[in-house]
Design an enzyme around this catalytic site. Structure first.
Site, PDB file in Angstrom:
ATOM      1  CG  ASP A  16      -1.689   1.239   1.412  1.00 36.13           C
ATOM      2  OD1 ASP A  16      -2.401   1.615   0.469  1.00 36.13           O
ATOM      3  OD2 ASP A  16      -1.595   1.854   2.492  1.00 36.13           O
ATOM      4  CG  LEU A  17       1.498   3.376  -3.122  1.00 32.27           C
ATOM      5  CD1 LEU A  17       1.534   4.237  -4.384  1.00 32.27           C
ATOM      6  CD2 LEU A  17       2.808   2.642  -2.949  1.00 32.27           C
ATOM      7  CG  ASP A  18      -2.128   7.413  -0.217  1.00 30.86           C
ATOM      8  OD1 ASP A  18      -1.057   7.759  -0.744  1.00 30.86           O
ATOM      9  OD2 ASP A  18      -3.248   7.612  -0.740  1.00 30.86           O
ATOM     10  CG  ASP A 188      -2.437   2.265   6.504  1.00 31.91           C
ATOM     11  OD1 ASP A 188      -3.284   3.006   7.045  1.00 31.91           O
ATOM     12  OD2 ASP A 188      -2.361   2.120   5.274  1.00 31.91           O
TER      13      ASP A 188
END
Length: 238
Positions: A16-18, A188
């Site tokens: 995941d990025l954000d 997250d």
């Protein structure tokens, strides 16, 4: 670090990025502020609306067009266009404003660089695993410095649903030519990342806490394979 289910036979890792590789909140808040300033300068009638007016319109459009819930870019364009129309601008002006507003937001939304520590970790992991990105957002991975870190980055839209739907996990495995259980996903969010990966048949790592955000593990939640408190732990446990 907690291990709930022993990871095994990992061929690739998706991230995941954000809020996993960086704290996304300040960049989003800044992009929203820049968009508001742009609208007030270029379309002065927008000064009559508060943020809650734009949020109310977006929720209404999502009810009318549920497919927008899986495409953040299309949802923002639709909201800007419809808002400008309601404020009294012509169809041509609304179309132009939506396109220029999106460009303004998108520029500032991706106006930062991922930390050197995270990039170093990804380079280290790439020596053993193939790496890809799977995000529900629309950040420009190239601009923030991830262009060389991942083979590709997947975003929702154009019929591809957001996590926790399994669409992007399935697509990633197909492009990597691996079985779903050979992909380890790191993120997250218990819902989008852990639940999404597990429902798609992939393995998962839950980053908790993420940038000061602590989540408890609900009794009914799908367990991640591992829970880590810092991304750097990946280089040790893998």
């Amino acid at each position: 670090m907690r291990c709930y289910l022993r990871p095994q036979n990992i061929h690739a890792i998706s991230f995941d990025l954000d809020d996993t590789l960086y704290n996304n909140q300040p960049y989003i808040l800044n992009a929203e502020a820049e968009l508001t300033q742009f609208l007030h300068r270029s379309f002065p009638l927008t000064a009559a609306w508060q943020p809650q007016d734009w949020r109310r319109l977006k929720l209404l459009l999502l009810q009318q067009m549920p497919e927008l819930a899986h495409d953040t870019t299309a949802a923002r364009i639709a909201t800007l266009r419809q808002g400008l129309l309601q404020l009294g601008y012509s169809a041509a002006e609304a179309e132009r404003g939506a396109a220029e507003g999106l460009a303004c937001f998108y520029f500032h939304r991706s106006h930062f660089q991922v930390s050197s520590e995270v990039l170093s970790l990804l380079r280290h992991l790439s020596q053993r695993f193939r790496l890809v990105g799977i995000t529900n957002g629309n950040v420009d991975a190239e601009r923030i410095g991830l262009g060389d870190a991942f083979e590709f980055v997947l975003h929702p839209g154009n019929g591809v649903r957001m996590k926790p739907a399994k669409d992007m996990f399935d697509l990633a495995c197909a492009r990597l030519d691996i079985r779903s259980e050979q992909l380890l996903h790191v993120g997250d969010s218990l819902n989008a990342d852990v639940r999404g990966a597990r429902l798609a048949g992939c393995q998962s790592v839950w980053l908790n806490p993420s940038f000061g955000q602590l989540e408890s593990l609900p009794i009914a939640a799908l367990l991640p394979h591992m829970e880590i408190a810092a991304l750097g732990s990946l280089s040790n446990i893998l």
